[in-house]
Design a protein around this motif. Structure first.
Motif, PDB file in Angstrom:
ATOM      1  N   GLY A  89       0.821  -1.211   0.000  1.00  0.00           N
ATOM      2  CA  GLY A  89       0.000   0.000   0.000  1.00  0.00           C
ATOM      3  C   GLY A  89       0.851   1.255   0.000  1.00  0.00           C
ATOM      4  O   GLY A  89       0.531   2.237  -0.699  1.00  0.00           O
ATOM      5  N   ARG A  90       1.928   1.229   0.781  1.00  0.00           N
ATOM      6  CA  ARG A  90       2.847   2.387   0.797  1.00  0.00           C
ATOM      7  C   ARG A  90       3.476   2.597  -0.575  1.00  0.00           C
ATOM      8  O   ARG A  90       3.550   3.727  -1.087  1.00  0.00           O
ATOM      9  CB  ARG A  90       3.962   2.132   1.829  1.00  0.00           C
ATOM     10  CG  ARG A  90       3.540   2.266   3.278  1.00  0.00           C
ATOM     11  CD  ARG A  90       3.579   3.725   3.734  1.00  0.00           C
ATOM     12  NE  ARG A  90       3.297   3.832   5.144  1.00  0.00           N
ATOM     13  CZ  ARG A  90       4.229   3.911   6.087  1.00  0.00           C
ATOM     14  NH1 ARG A  90       5.513   3.865   5.762  1.00  0.00           N
ATOM     15  NH2 ARG A  90       3.886   4.023   7.353  1.00  0.00           N
ATOM     16  N   GLN A  91       3.951   1.507  -1.172  1.00  0.00           N
ATOM     17  CA  GLN A  91       4.620   1.610  -2.477  1.00  0.00           C
ATOM     18  C   GLN A  91       3.672   2.187  -3.531  1.00  0.00           C
ATOM     19  O   GLN A  91       4.057   3.042  -4.337  1.00  0.00           O
ATOM     20  CB  GLN A  91       5.098   0.211  -2.934  1.00  0.00           C
ATOM     21  CG  GLN A  91       6.034  -0.494  -1.969  1.00  0.00           C
ATOM     22  CD  GLN A  91       7.466   0.021  -2.034  1.00  0.00           C
ATOM     23  OE1 GLN A  91       7.701   1.171  -2.418  1.00  0.00           O
ATOM     24  NE2 GLN A  91       8.412  -0.806  -1.634  1.00  0.00           N
ATOM     25  N   LYS A  92       2.434   1.717  -3.513  1.00  0.00           N
ATOM     26  CA  LYS A  92       1.456   2.200  -4.479  1.00  0.00           C
ATOM     27  C   LYS A  92       1.175   3.686  -4.280  1.00  0.00           C
ATOM     28  O   LYS A  92       1.066   4.457  -5.250  1.00  0.00           O
ATOM     29  CB  LYS A  92       0.162   1.393  -4.343  1.00  0.00           C
ATOM     30  CG  LYS A  92      -0.905   1.765  -5.364  1.00  0.00           C
ATOM     31  CD  LYS A  92      -2.159   0.922  -5.197  1.00  0.00           C
ATOM     32  CE  LYS A  92      -3.215   1.331  -6.207  1.00  0.00           C
ATOM     33  NZ  LYS A  92      -4.464   0.532  -6.034  1.00  0.00           N
ATOM     34  N   ALA A  93       1.077   4.097  -3.003  1.00  0.00           N
ATOM     35  CA  ALA A  93       0.819   5.506  -2.709  1.00  0.00           C
ATOM     36  C   ALA A  93       1.981   6.380  -3.178  1.00  0.00           C
ATOM     37  O   ALA A  93       1.768   7.485  -3.700  1.00  0.00           O
ATOM     38  CB  ALA A  93       0.601   5.690  -1.211  1.00  0.00           C
ATOM     39  N   TYR A  94       3.214   5.898  -3.010  1.00  0.00           N
ATOM     40  CA  TYR A  94       4.389   6.662  -3.452  1.00  0.00           C
ATOM     41  C   TYR A  94       4.381   6.821  -4.976  1.00  0.00           C
ATOM     42  O   TYR A  94       4.679   7.902  -5.510  1.00  0.00           O
ATOM     43  CB  TYR A  94       5.675   5.961  -3.019  1.00  0.00           C
ATOM     44  CG  TYR A  94       5.851   5.867  -1.516  1.00  0.00           C
ATOM     45  CD1 TYR A  94       5.227   6.772  -0.650  1.00  0.00           C
ATOM     46  CD2 TYR A  94       6.641   4.866  -0.951  1.00  0.00           C
ATOM     47  CE1 TYR A  94       5.394   6.675   0.717  1.00  0.00           C
ATOM     48  CE2 TYR A  94       6.816   4.767   0.419  1.00  0.00           C
ATOM     49  CZ  TYR A  94       6.185   5.671   1.257  1.00  0.00           C
ATOM     50  OH  TYR A  94       6.351   5.573   2.604  1.00  0.00           O
ATOM     51  N   GLU A  95       4.024   5.714  -5.669  1.00  0.00           N
ATOM     52  CA  GLU A  95       3.994   5.780  -7.131  1.00  0.00           C
ATOM     53  C   GLU A  95       2.941   6.774  -7.611  1.00  0.00           C
ATOM     54  O   GLU A  95       3.179   7.557  -8.543  1.00  0.00           O
ATOM     55  CB  GLU A  95       3.688   4.386  -7.706  1.00  0.00           C
ATOM     56  CG  GLU A  95       4.836   3.398  -7.525  1.00  0.00           C
ATOM     57  CD  GLU A  95       4.434   1.984  -7.913  1.00  0.00           C
ATOM     58  OE1 GLU A  95       3.298   1.814  -8.430  1.00  0.00           O
ATOM     59  OE2 GLU A  95       5.232   1.061  -7.672  1.00  0.00           O
TER      60      GLU A  95
END
Length: 691
Positions: free
Chosen positions: A644-650
């Motif tokens: 979820g964090r990675q997706k939000a950063y992208e």
């Protein structure tokens, strides 16, 4: 009123949870929403069981009527019946009875005929007993019939009945046989539920009335199960009788499990006519005798009749009118008894005689010139019900408040994680507005650090598996000591009741042990998450994801219970042992099988010991399954949060926005953070109040 504080606090906590749930939406804040919803639903649907037990003729039914403020039970109900009555609040008044053969009967009151109380009369009929049978152990006989220990056309185990009931039965063989002939399974009630439109505000209350415990064969298994699971147990003992030689001593030392002692109250009834010196002496004696067994502050006194009279006086203009009413009812029932000598008419006449005498005694203290309201307040004071109910209410709120605090703590944790996430978003948005390339480099570094964090936690999980599973697991000695202690207690037991108590105590100790291991695993993961979180924040200035360890613990335990045989209910233990009841029968040559108490006790002990050994073996399997499930669920939750964090950063990097739009996003995040901070302050105040 019992339950008042808990009801108000529960409503406030559930309101906080609903606001959090709506505010949270689909945000992943490290708190498992499904688990939190289950907690809230369990809290919302939870019932509070208040069990009333005591000696026959101690005024138990009158006490219940006084406690609920309604005449729910006939005053002589179930003094000699093995049935249990569960009373609860409902819109309609009805009685539902389950008999020993399994069939169920239900009787409802017709609200259009207020002068006819069908439910009350039905309950009186099935719970009453003919006068000639009142001096035999009817409770024990009923239980033996249900268990098959007394069979049609077989000799009665009179010696065993005499030993178990502590009643002299020689010369009463004909009476016993007459009683048994009339008691078939379809006539023996075992469970009674009584729905009543109570004025009592605590809707979750379930009040359980059990058969008397003295001279009737002791506490039977159905009663024992209710007592073991009750939130509070009130033992009613008449102040007129000896405390030292009462059934309460046997009850607390040899019958009830240790867990029940933590919820036990001793209520010395019929105290209204006693002087302060007499009451203090009796309370002091009881507290001295039982101070080692349970909290002596839970030894109280009360007078049910004075409480009932304080309610009844409201229906009359003057005290004189109330006196006249009592006298009129006494004469009415005396005349009915003369016409038809039924025990219930005699009991009613005696009740009104007692009320008349008690009111006259009270008026001597109060003064005949006092007005109705003053008399009512004095009657209530003499009853001591306000003090008793306040003490029980304070106790009753403690255990549920732990559940309230757990739910609030989870909500607070979720809010705090949201604040951290908003602070990070604000920081990223500020950097994106000023230095887009710097932000991209920083997010790439955070991705690398999150991979390191995941690897570190996976390594820790493997260390935990080695620590808690295998021949060198740290808890093995404690579990073996637990087994040894209870096996010795089984062998030392002198009767079936004591074996049953040991099994219940073992269940509780075993459950506590399993919970302690689960909590220890949970706490070690929490501590490692906190340690690594602090390390990554201080060394790398990032906030790592927070996993809902409490939710993971609950899921892992539930999954492990489904794959192992560890019982979750204490009745599994003694029912597993009691199914071997037939092993207590032996067959003399050429005759019917005869129940032998010694044979039964020996086999009961053997089965109990086998059960304890088996359960301890299953504990090792359970803990192994628990670790497997816990670690698998932990890794899944951690990966989900990191993804979820990675997706939000992208999405943040790909999003194209003007400075004005970015500023608006920052303002929105600041506003949301401020609102959450207000909720956190409110939740913190509520948590402090619960402490």
């Amino acid at each position: 009123m019992i339950g008042q504080r808990h009801r108000e606090k529960k409503a406030a906590v559930l309101d906080v949870w609903r606001r959090y749930s709506a505010f949270r939406g689909l945000t992943d804040d490290g708190v498992d929403p499904a688990f939190l919803e289950l907690r809230a639903k369990a809290l919302e649907d939870g019932k509070y069981v208040l069990a009333i037990v005591g000696e026959t003729k101690a005024g138990k039914s009158t006490f219940i009527n006084a406690l609920l403020g309604e005449r729910i039970l006939p005053t002589d109900i179930l003094q000699s019946s093995s049935a249990i009555v569960e009373i609860f609040k409902s819109e309609k008044k009805y009685v539902e009875v389950r008999y020993a053969d399994g069939h169920v009967e239900r009787v409802e009151d017709d609200l259009n005929t207020p002068d006819v109380d069908k439910a009350f009369e039905y309950l009186r009929r099935i719970g009453s007993i003919q006068d000639r049978f009142r001096k035999i152990p009817a409770t024990l006989i009923d239980a033996y019939i249900v268990d098959g220990r007394i069979k049609p056309d077989s000799p009665l185990p009179i010696a065993e009945l005499e030993s178990a009931s502590k009643l002299p039965l020689k010369g009463k063989e004909g009476l016993l046989e007459e009683y048994v002939r009339a008691r078939t399974l379809d006539q023996i009630p075992v469970e009674i539920t009584f729905g009543f439109p109570l004025k009592y505000a605590f809707d979750e209350l379930r009040l359980v009335d059990s058969p008397g415990v003295n001279a009737l064969g002791g506490v039977q298994d159905r009663t024992f199960a209710y007592l073991h699971n009750a939130n509070a147990v009130l033992f009613v003992h008449s102040m007129d009788g000896s405390v030292e030689n009462s059934a309460f001593r046997e009850f607390i030392t040899h019958v009830i499990p240790n867990r029940t002692k933590h919820a036990l109250f001793l209520v010395l009834s019929k105290s209204g006519t006693k002087s302060k010196i007499e009451i203090d002496e009796k309370l002091g004696e009881a507290r001295s005798l039982f101070s080692q067994e349970f909290d002596s502050e839970r030894i109280l006194h009360a007078d049910s009749m004075f409480k009932i009279m304080s309610e009844e006086i409201l229906r009359f203009a003057t005290v004189g009118d109330l006196e006249a009413h009592y006298d009129e009812r006494r004469v009415y029932y005396e005349q009915r008894y003369e016409q038809e000598p039924r025990q219930e008419w005699r009991d009613e006449a005696v009740t009104y005689t007692i009320k008349t005498n008690l009111l006259a005694s009270a008026m001597k203290r109060i003064g005949n010139g006092a007005d109705r309201e003053f008399v009512r307040s004095e009657l209530r004071r003499l009853s001591n019900f306000d003090v008793m109910e306040r003490t029980i209410d304070e106790f009753s709120a403690r255990a549920p408040e732990l559940q309230l605090a757990e739910l609030l703590a989870a909500v607070k944790r979720g809010y705090e994680n949201q604040i951290i996430a908003h602070e990070q978003d604000i920081d990223f948005l500020e950097k994106k507005k000023k230095h887009p390339q710097t932000l991209e480099n920083e997010l790439n570094e955070i991705r690398r650090l999150l991979s390191m964090y995941k690897l570190s936690m996976h390594e820790f999980a493997e260390q935990m598996m080695a620590k808690y599973v295998g021949t060198n697991a740290k808890y093995r000695k404690k579990l073996e000591d637990l087994k040894s202690e209870h096996l010795q207690a089984v062998q030392a037991a002198t009767d079936g009741n004591m074996v049953r108590k040991v099994l219940a105590d073992f269940h509780d100790a075993n459950s506590t042990f399993i919970d302690e291991v689960a909590r220890e695993v949970r706490d070690e993961f929490k501590n490692e998450l906190a340690r690594l979180g602090d390390q990554f924040k201080s060394e790398h200035s990032i906030n790592v994801p927070t996993v809902d360890i409490d939710g993971i613990e609950a899921k892992a335990k539930d999954a492990s219970h489904q794959t192992t045989e560890v019982p979750r209910d204490p009745k599994d233990f003694w029912e597993r042992a009691r199914k071997f009841l037939s092993m207590g029968f032996w067959s003399p040559t050429g005759s019917e099988p005869v129940f032998d108490p010694g044979c039964f006790l020996h086999n009961f002990k053997s089965e109990a010991a086998r059960g304890i050994n088996g359960i301890v073996g299953e504990d090792y399997e359970f803990i192994s399954h628990f670790l497997d499930n816990f670690i698998a669920e932990f890794k899944r939750a951690l990966q989900s949060l990191i993804d979820g964090r990675q997706k939000a950063y992208e999405e943040l990097l790909e999003q194209k926005a003007t400075n004005d739009e970015t500023l608006a996003d920052i303002a929105a995040a600041e506003n949301r953070k401020r609102r959450i901070s207000e909720e956190v302050s409110h939740v913190s105040e509520m948590l402090e109040d619960l402490r």
